[in-house]
Design an enzyme around this catalytic site. Structure first.
Site, PDB file in Angstrom:
ATOM      1  N   CYS A  37       0.822  -1.214   0.000  1.00  0.00           N
ATOM      2  CA  CYS A  37       0.000   0.000   0.000  1.00  0.00           C
ATOM      3  C   CYS A  37       0.856   1.264   0.000  1.00  0.00           C
ATOM      4  CB  CYS A  37      -0.973   0.002   1.180  1.00  0.00           C
ATOM      5  SG  CYS A  37      -0.190  -0.155   2.803  1.00  0.00           S
ATOM      6  N   HIS A 284      -2.003   0.743   7.586  1.00  0.00           N
ATOM      7  CA  HIS A 284      -2.349   0.833   6.159  1.00  0.00           C
ATOM      8  C   HIS A 284      -2.172   2.267   5.685  1.00  0.00           C
ATOM      9  CE1 HIS A 284      -4.321  -0.050   2.404  1.00  0.00           C
ATOM     10  NE2 HIS A 284      -5.247   0.864   2.636  1.00  0.00           N
TER      11      HIS A 284
END
Length: 324
Positions: A37, A284
């Site tokens: 990510c 994340h």
């Protein structure tokens, strides 16, 4: 003024175009292969940097590039074109993932140095074929012309008020946010003169001895694209700093320049990176970017969703990208 003049200019600054050459909806999202990510958000922020995208989409680099094998500029050119022109809702940044070992020798999946590694790899690609360049000339590539600026450090002797100036190139600025509630507060603190610690004692050439002195750091030459890193890892405890730091849509760099007699230097926010998670070692990353149509979008791996500026300005930002 005060800095070394480059012997050669690798890329003429007048050829840089800061505005999008064509207006369109945002391109594709990027698939996450597991802990990729952070790679995705940096690729998206670079893709929606107008000056870089305009240059790469013009094919100017690939027309003269003779590199056999890995070339980060050629990879970014192909990636940006694929993202912006693809009819798919999401694509795989396969070439980038395949060549990670060439982008940064010590880079590992999930490490946060990917932005620095990528820009350094692009810089190396721009310098290929330009031998025997002095340092000042190396700082005139398209990468430095877009992202690079110069800091000025002025040390002043408390005894005789003599000053010594030095200059340093930068591609981004890291900011300590522990005691700040807003970006402007942090920047004001950065340019406030500070007394040097004893171990940094300054030897004044005029007084001919070590003396107490102060240092003031200002922006001497502002970059066309300013990258600000809000340090969310406490340097003492290693814990993540989960706090909201207010940042504006438009930022005037004039108060933080060496010469404040010039014109205002207004920058517009066009991308931010956000980290969600309790610690800096997990969690994340997603980002918000402004597409060429002037609208904002949340880009979370393969998802690309429209949003408004109020949502963008309400995030616990980690990276801020401003364009002049």
């Amino acid at each position: 003024e005060g800095m070394a003049v480059p012997q050669r200019v690798v890329f003429p600054p007048e050829k840089i175009c800061m505005d999008w050459q064509q207006r369109q909806r945002p391109g594709a999202g990027l698939f996450n292969l597991g802990n990729t990510c952070y790679i995705n958000v940096i690729l998206q922020c670079l893709t929606y940097t107008p000056a870089l995208a305009n240059y790469l989409l013009s094919y100017e680099h690939s027309q003269w590039c003779q590199q056999q094998g890995f070339c980060m500029m050629c990879i970014m050119q192909a990636h940006i074109r694929k993202v912006l022109c693809s009819s798919a809702s999401a694509i795989l940044p396969g070439a980038v993932l395949r060549d990670l070992k060439f982008i940064g020798e010590e880079f590992e999946y999930g490490r946060q140095e990917f932005l620095c590694c990528t820009r350094n790899a692009m810089q190396r690609a721009c310098l290929r074929g330009h031998s025997n360049l002095d340092f000042s000339s190396q700082e005139t590539t398209i990468i430095h012309q877009i992202f690079g600026g110069f800091m000025k450090s002025r040390v002043m002797c408390f005894s005789c008020q003599a000053v010594v100036d030095s200059y340093k190139a930068f591609l981004d600025v890291s900011l300590d946010i522990r005691a700040a509630s807003s970006l402007t507060t942090v920047l004001e603190d950065c340019v406030t003169p500070k007394q040097l610690h004893q171990k940094e004692c300054f030897k004044c050439s005029k007084c001919k001895k070590k003396v107490a002195a102060s240092r003031r750091v200002t922006a001497h030459c502002a970059p066309r694209v300013l990258t600000l890193c809000l340090e969310r890892a406490d340097q003492w405890t290693g814990m993540k700093i989960n706090k909201f730091v207010e940042y504006p849509e438009y930022l005037d760099l004039w108060p933080y320049m060496s010469d404040t007699a010039g014109e205002p230097l207004l920058c517009s926010l066009y991308a931010i990176v956000v980290h969600s998670g309790d610690t800096c070692l997990e969690g994340h990353f997603f980002c918000y970017t402004k597409a060429s149509n002037g609208l904002w979008y949340k880009m979370d791996d393969e998802s690309v969703d429209s949003c408004d500026i109020h949502t963008v300005l309400g995030q616990q930002a980690y990276l801020l990208f401003y364009a002049r």
